[in-house]
Design a protein around this motif. Structure first.
Motif, PDB file in Angstrom:
ATOM      1  N   VAL A 145       0.853  -1.190   0.000  1.00 18.20           N
ATOM      2  CA  VAL A 145       0.000   0.000   0.000  1.00 18.20           C
ATOM      3  C   VAL A 145       0.889   1.240   0.000  1.00 18.20           C
ATOM      4  CG1 VAL A 145      -1.822   1.252   1.223  1.00 18.20           C
ATOM      5  CG2 VAL A 145      -1.761  -1.254   1.297  1.00 18.20           C
ATOM      6  N   ARG A 146       0.633   2.147  -0.901  1.00 14.39           N
ATOM      7  CA  ARG A 146       1.458   3.354  -0.985  1.00 14.39           C
ATOM      8  C   ARG A 146       1.064   4.351   0.098  1.00 14.39           C
ATOM      9  NH1 ARG A 146      -1.448   7.334  -3.986  1.00 14.39           N
ATOM     10  NH2 ARG A 146      -3.355   6.483  -4.906  1.00 14.39           N
ATOM     11  N   ALA A 147       1.999   5.178   0.473  1.00 19.13           N
ATOM     12  CA  ALA A 147       1.722   6.232   1.449  1.00 19.13           C
ATOM     13  C   ALA A 147       0.651   7.161   0.904  1.00 19.13           C
ATOM     14  CB  ALA A 147       2.993   7.022   1.745  1.00 19.13           C
ATOM     15  N   GLY A 148      -0.255   7.565   1.771  1.00 15.84           N
ATOM     16  CA  GLY A 148      -1.309   8.476   1.351  1.00 15.84           C
ATOM     17  C   GLY A 148      -2.535   7.799   0.794  1.00 15.84           C
ATOM     18  N   GLU A 149      -2.533   6.459   0.697  1.00 11.54           N
ATOM     19  CA  GLU A 149      -3.712   5.740   0.209  1.00 11.54           C
ATOM     20  C   GLU A 149      -4.882   5.969   1.166  1.00 11.54           C
ATOM     21  OE1 GLU A 149      -6.119   3.217  -2.083  1.00 11.54           O
ATOM     22  OE2 GLU A 149      -4.139   4.079  -2.530  1.00 11.54           O
ATOM     23  N   ARG A 150      -6.043   6.353   0.603  1.00 13.69           N
ATOM     24  CA  ARG A 150      -7.226   6.635   1.406  1.00 13.69           C
ATOM     25  C   ARG A 150      -8.385   5.760   0.954  1.00 13.69           C
ATOM     26  NH1 ARG A 150      -8.255  12.637  -0.033  1.00 13.69           N
ATOM     27  NH2 ARG A 150      -8.066  11.617  -2.084  1.00 13.69           N
ATOM     28  N   ALA A 151      -9.355   5.572   1.837  1.00 14.95           N
ATOM     29  CA  ALA A 151     -10.523   4.762   1.496  1.00 14.95           C
ATOM     30  C   ALA A 151     -11.236   5.308   0.268  1.00 14.95           C
ATOM     31  CB  ALA A 151     -11.475   4.686   2.688  1.00 14.95           C
ATOM     32  N   GLU A 152     -11.341   6.634   0.176  1.00 13.05           N
ATOM     33  CA  GLU A 152     -12.065   7.238  -0.947  1.00 13.05           C
ATOM     34  C   GLU A 152     -11.357   7.024  -2.287  1.00 13.05           C
ATOM     35  OE1 GLU A 152     -10.606  10.803   1.616  1.00 13.05           O
ATOM     36  OE2 GLU A 152     -11.223   8.706   1.915  1.00 13.05           O
ATOM     37  N   ASP A 153     -10.044   6.753  -2.250  1.00 10.38           N
ATOM     38  CA  ASP A 153      -9.317   6.493  -3.492  1.00 10.38           C
ATOM     39  C   ASP A 153      -9.759   5.191  -4.144  1.00 10.38           C
ATOM     40  OD1 ASP A 153      -7.811   8.793  -3.089  1.00 10.38           O
ATOM     41  OD2 ASP A 153      -6.256   7.720  -1.969  1.00 10.38           O
ATOM     42  N   GLU A 154     -10.378   4.297  -3.382  1.00 10.15           N
ATOM     43  CA  GLU A 154     -10.766   2.985  -3.888  1.00 10.15           C
ATOM     44  C   GLU A 154     -12.209   2.956  -4.364  1.00 10.15           C
ATOM     45  OE1 GLU A 154     -10.041   0.429  -0.589  1.00 10.15           O
ATOM     46  OE2 GLU A 154      -7.967   1.082  -0.362  1.00 10.15           O
ATOM     47  N   GLN A 156     -15.808   4.676  -6.391  1.00 13.45           N
ATOM     48  CA  GLN A 156     -16.247   5.425  -7.560  1.00 13.45           C
ATOM     49  C   GLN A 156     -16.486   6.881  -7.171  1.00 13.45           C
ATOM     50  OE1 GLN A 156     -16.536   4.288 -10.595  1.00 13.45           O
ATOM     51  NE2 GLN A 156     -16.793   2.070 -10.453  1.00 13.45           N
ATOM     52  N   PRO A 157     -15.923   7.841  -7.902  1.00 12.89           N
ATOM     53  CA  PRO A 157     -16.142   9.257  -7.570  1.00 12.89           C
ATOM     54  C   PRO A 157     -17.573   9.681  -7.851  1.00 12.89           C
ATOM     55  CG  PRO A 157     -14.977   9.056  -9.657  1.00 12.89           C
ATOM     56  CD  PRO A 157     -15.066   7.666  -9.083  1.00 12.89           C
ATOM     57  N   GLY A 158     -18.098  10.561  -6.994  1.00 13.62           N
ATOM     58  CA  GLY A 158     -19.423  11.107  -7.211  1.00 13.62           C
ATOM     59  C   GLY A 158     -20.524  10.076  -7.156  1.00 13.62           C
ATOM     60  N   ASP A 159     -20.355   9.041  -6.333  1.00 16.26           N
ATOM     61  CA  ASP A 159     -21.345   7.959  -6.262  1.00 16.26           C
ATOM     62  C   ASP A 159     -21.940   7.871  -4.861  1.00 16.26           C
ATOM     63  OD1 ASP A 159     -22.885   5.865  -7.085  1.00 16.26           O
ATOM     64  OD2 ASP A 159     -21.311   4.356  -6.947  1.00 16.26           O
ATOM     65  N   GLY A 160     -22.376   9.012  -4.328  1.00 11.51           N
ATOM     66  CA  GLY A 160     -23.016   9.027  -3.020  1.00 11.51           C
ATOM     67  C   GLY A 160     -21.997   9.088  -1.901  1.00 11.51           C
ATOM     68  N   PRO A 161     -22.463   8.944  -0.641  1.00  3.91           N
ATOM     69  CA  PRO A 161     -21.569   8.977   0.522  1.00  3.91           C
ATOM     70  C   PRO A 161     -20.470   7.934   0.394  1.00  3.91           C
ATOM     71  CG  PRO A 161     -23.866   9.043   1.197  1.00  3.91           C
ATOM     72  CD  PRO A 161     -23.863   8.746  -0.274  1.00  3.91           C
ATOM     73  N   ILE A 162     -19.259   8.247   0.890  1.00  9.63           N
ATOM     74  CA  ILE A 162     -18.105   7.373   0.692  1.00  9.63           C
ATOM     75  C   ILE A 162     -18.344   5.984   1.274  1.00  9.63           C
ATOM     76  CG2 ILE A 162     -16.946   8.161   2.797  1.00  9.63           C
ATOM     77  CD1 ILE A 162     -15.322   7.095  -0.550  1.00  9.63           C
ATOM     78  N   LYS A 267      -4.806   3.015 -12.427  1.00 11.96           N
ATOM     79  CA  LYS A 267      -5.204   4.405 -12.169  1.00 11.96           C
ATOM     80  C   LYS A 267      -6.680   4.506 -11.771  1.00 11.96           C
ATOM     81  CE  LYS A 267      -1.725   6.121 -15.411  1.00 11.96           C
ATOM     82  NZ  LYS A 267      -1.489   6.776 -16.725  1.00 11.96           N
ATOM     83  N   ASP A 268      -7.489   3.550 -12.193  1.00 11.91           N
ATOM     84  CA  ASP A 268      -8.892   3.550 -11.782  1.00 11.91           C
ATOM     85  C   ASP A 268      -9.272   2.159 -11.270  1.00 11.91           C
ATOM     86  OD1 ASP A 268      -8.737   2.308 -14.219  1.00 11.91           O
ATOM     87  OD2 ASP A 268     -10.491   3.292 -15.083  1.00 11.91           O
ATOM     88  N   ALA A 269      -8.448   1.656 -10.342  1.00 17.43           N
ATOM     89  CA  ALA A 269      -8.673   0.351  -9.728  1.00 17.43           C
ATOM     90  C   ALA A 269      -8.627   0.484  -8.209  1.00 17.43           C
ATOM     91  CB  ALA A 269      -7.622  -0.661 -10.197  1.00 17.43           C
TER      92      ALA A 269
END
Length: 308
Positions: A145-154, A156-162, A267-269
């Motif tokens: 796992v890279r530094a700075g990895e966040r739950a929201e990075d995993e 879909q963007p703009g798909d309701g509450p995280i 990049k989108d996984a």
């Protein structure tokens, strides 16, 4: 501690904190406990430097270093519990050599999670030789796992509450010359746990043509080869579709080296899954060129699964 455990290596660095948080999310998905392992080495009687504290100790005096080391796993555990109250978190501090301790821990893990610096000024490097050595020898899956990895990075963007957003695809890099059940099953299980689609990427090369074989130089020949590769990929995945009917599978046969395609797919996984073939060389175990490349360059967490 049973094998049904997610284990994360922690050392106080931001990389390992990201690994611990990812491990907590994975433990929640799998319904497993999280076990944090911190390896402490006594560097006395030489001059030592306590990481993160900036405090130096005199030769033979490891009081500050020991104090710092004893607090690292417990501090990380508290942060994990605050962010993931549903996860059972345990802590262990082990004295010894990091590679040996982590390899021993991996034997008891469903998955071992390590931190990575990700892409940096040097073009992307793992956090030291310890990570590479563990990946090259571990008998169980290892996730980097890279530094700075966040739950929201995993998600879909703009798909309701995280918390309810859909996961991005799980991407599997698959070599059809030696498809491995352990590798494929890990990827399908990861996608099923996330409710995510599984994108299977197979890279193949058009053979170099020698002579003047009309069939070989016919552009249609390359098309036919591509169709054959796609057919083989479908055949390999068919029984796994039956075992995991809830997983939406996307098959992708691409021409050229797999590494570049996998890095682009990351990049989108939400997770990139690759294999490490068990093979020995004169300089010891290797992780393979494709796996080595994606570990250095992938934007998403990378799971490395050993296979024969």
């Amino acid at each position: 501690m049973s094998q049904g455990t997610v284990i994360a290596a922690v050392d106080g660095s931001v990389e390992s904190q990201a690994a611990a948080q990812w491990g907590a999310r994975e433990a929640l998905l799998r319904g497993l406990p999280l076990h944090l392992v911190h390896v402490w080495q006594d560097w006395s009687p030489g001059f030592t430097h306590a990481p993160l504290t900036g405090a130096d100790t005199a030769p033979g005096d490891t009081t500050i270093t020991r104090h710092w080391a004893e607090h690292v796993p417990h501090d990380v555990a508290e942060r994990v519990r605050e962010g993931h109250p549903g996860v059972h978190v345990s802590v262990e501090q082990v004295f010894g050599r990091p590679v040996e301790v982590l390899l021993d821990a991996a034997k008891k893990a469903e998955v071992l999670v390590l931190g990575s610096r990700g892409l940096g000024a040097l073009g992307g490097i793992l956090a030291g030789s310890v990570s590479l050595s563990v990946i090259a020898h571990a008998e169980r899956p290892v996730v980097v796992v890279r530094a700075g990895e966040r739950a929201e990075d995993e998600k879909q963007p703009g798909d309701g509450p995280i918390g309810r957003a859909r996961y991005l695809d799980v991407v599997l890099g698959l070599d059809l010359t030696r498809p491995c059940d352990e590798l494929i099953e890990f990827a399908f299980s990861a996608a099923a746990a996330r409710g995510a689609a599984l994108r299977v990427v197979h890279g193949w090369d058009v053979p170099i043509v020698f002579g003047h074989d009309p069939e070989a130089v016919d552009p249609g020949h390359g098309v036919a080869m591509g169709l054959r590769e796609a057919s083989v990929l479908t055949d390999v995945l068919r029984p796994w579709r039956g075992k995991f009917p809830e997983v939406d599978v996307k098959e992708q046969c691409v021409v050229g080296g797999a590494a570049d395609h996998l890095v682009d797919a990351s990049k989108d996984a939400s997770l990139l899954v690759v294999g490490r073939r068990v093979r020995r060389s004169a300089i010891g175990p290797r992780i393979g060129p494709v796996t080595h490349a994606v570990l250095h360059r992938a934007a998403a967490p990378v799971a490395v699964v050993q296979h024969l």
